[in-house]
Scaffold this motif. Structure first.
Motif, PDB file in Angstrom:
ATOM      1  N   GLY A 194       0.822  -1.207   0.000  1.00 36.26           N
ATOM      2  CA  GLY A 194       0.000   0.000   0.000  1.00 36.26           C
ATOM      3  C   GLY A 194       0.857   1.258   0.000  1.00 36.26           C
ATOM      4  N   MET A 195       1.900   1.276   0.841  1.00 36.77           N
ATOM      5  CA  MET A 195       2.799   2.426   0.891  1.00 36.77           C
ATOM      6  C   MET A 195       3.562   2.574  -0.420  1.00 36.77           C
ATOM      7  SD  MET A 195       4.291   2.116   4.787  1.00 36.77           S
ATOM      8  CE  MET A 195       5.232   3.629   4.642  1.00 36.77           C
ATOM      9  N   MET A 196       4.031   1.460  -0.960  1.00 39.11           N
ATOM     10  CA  MET A 196       4.786   1.487  -2.217  1.00 39.11           C
ATOM     11  C   MET A 196       3.929   2.037  -3.355  1.00 39.11           C
ATOM     12  SD  MET A 196       6.455  -1.729  -4.333  1.00 39.11           S
ATOM     13  CE  MET A 196       4.816  -2.300  -4.833  1.00 39.11           C
ATOM     14  N   ASP A 197       2.710   1.541  -3.480  1.00 39.72           N
ATOM     15  CA  ASP A 197       1.827   1.995  -4.559  1.00 39.72           C
ATOM     16  C   ASP A 197       1.508   3.482  -4.430  1.00 39.72           C
ATOM     17  OD1 ASP A 197       1.802  -0.551  -5.578  1.00 39.72           O
ATOM     18  OD2 ASP A 197      -0.130  -1.105  -4.683  1.00 39.72           O
ATOM     19  N   LYS A 198       1.282   3.938  -3.200  1.00 39.29           N
ATOM     20  CA  LYS A 198       0.969   5.356  -2.988  1.00 39.29           C
ATOM     21  C   LYS A 198       2.160   6.236  -3.353  1.00 39.29           C
ATOM     22  CE  LYS A 198      -0.636   8.673   0.470  1.00 39.29           C
ATOM     23  NZ  LYS A 198      -1.045   8.869   1.894  1.00 39.29           N
ATOM     24  N   ILE A 199       3.366   5.819  -2.959  1.00 42.34           N
ATOM     25  CA  ILE A 199       4.574   6.592  -3.285  1.00 42.34           C
ATOM     26  C   ILE A 199       4.796   6.630  -4.792  1.00 42.34           C
ATOM     27  CG2 ILE A 199       7.100   6.605  -3.088  1.00 42.34           C
ATOM     28  CD1 ILE A 199       6.702   5.460  -0.230  1.00 42.34           C
ATOM     29  N   ASN A 200       4.606   5.494  -5.448  1.00 43.21           N
ATOM     30  CA  ASN A 200       4.775   5.454  -6.908  1.00 43.21           C
ATOM     31  C   ASN A 200       3.798   6.401  -7.598  1.00 43.21           C
ATOM     32  OD1 ASN A 200       6.905   3.625  -6.985  1.00 43.21           O
ATOM     33  ND2 ASN A 200       5.580   1.833  -7.159  1.00 43.21           N
TER      34      ASN A 200
END
Length: 215
Positions: A104-110
């Motif tokens: 979830g954090m990775m997708d949001k940062i991307n």
């Protein structure tokens, strides 16, 4: 990126993304370059148990300098490890090392920052910074009576033992030993027994024509 980066570059990048993405809430961990071949980055820490509670400390983030990566690719690796760091530091519970929280954090940062962070990277597709010396492979080529063809990368220490076994096998029409530096054999297991990769007649013929036959 052809020059060898220095540790200060990691610190500068960490400070920048800590402020930009993580709200400046992460203490600076130990930062270092590694020469790892199988992983581009790692977040490690120690932990201790006290009164039933687990405390994490002594955080360290390492980024591999073995491969030729652009600055953007190196930064993506660093941010990947910073996600692990923030999950551990804040005590968030995830379903797996790359579980729901991490993804979830990775997708949001991307999405928010136009990054290209991924769960993993296939290092076999990357080029080392320093060209590796060509490796010599000892190759056994086998032609069988049933029309099958095999190529085998053999551990040189076991070549004599295998030669004795080959002389007693009646299923073999022809066999020969070769030396090769071809990348075709790079990921082939180096065997100690009569095992090999079955190939087509065309591949078999092409490869033995390229190799140096041993007497």
């Amino acid at each position: 990126m052809n020059t060898t980066p220095i540790v200060d570059c990691l610190r500068q990048a960490f400070d920048y993304y800590n402020a930009l993405i993580f709200g400046g809430k992460l203490p600076v961990p130990k930062l270092k370059w590694s020469y790892a071949k199988t992983r581009l980055g790692q977040m490690a820490c120690k932990r201790k148990m006290s009164l039933g509670r687990t405390t994490y400390y002594d955080y360290c983030i390492s980024v591999s300098n073995y491969y030729q990566l652009t600055k953007e690719e190196i930064d993506d690796v660093l941010i990947h490890e910073m996600i692990h760091y923030t999950i551990a530091y804040t005590g968030l519970k995830d379903t797996a090392p790359h579980g729901i929280v991490f993804r979830g954090m990775m997708d949001k940062i991307n999405r928010t920052f136009g990054r290209h962070i991924t769960i993993s990277v296939r290092t076999r597709n990357l080029q080392p910074r320093i060209a590796q010396q060509s490796k010599n492979f000892l190759i056994l080529a086998l032609e069988m009576k049933d029309g099958k063809y095999f190529l085998s990368s053999v551990n040189p220490s076991f070549a004599r033992k295998l030669s004795l076994s080959l002389a007693r096998m009646h299923e073999i029409v022809h066999y020969a030993w070769y030396q090769s530096q071809d990348e075709y054999f790079h990921n082939m297991p180096c065997v100690r027994s009569l095992r090999g990769k079955q190939v087509s007649k065309e591949v078999y013929t092409t490869m033995i024509e390229k190799m140096k036959r041993l007497k």
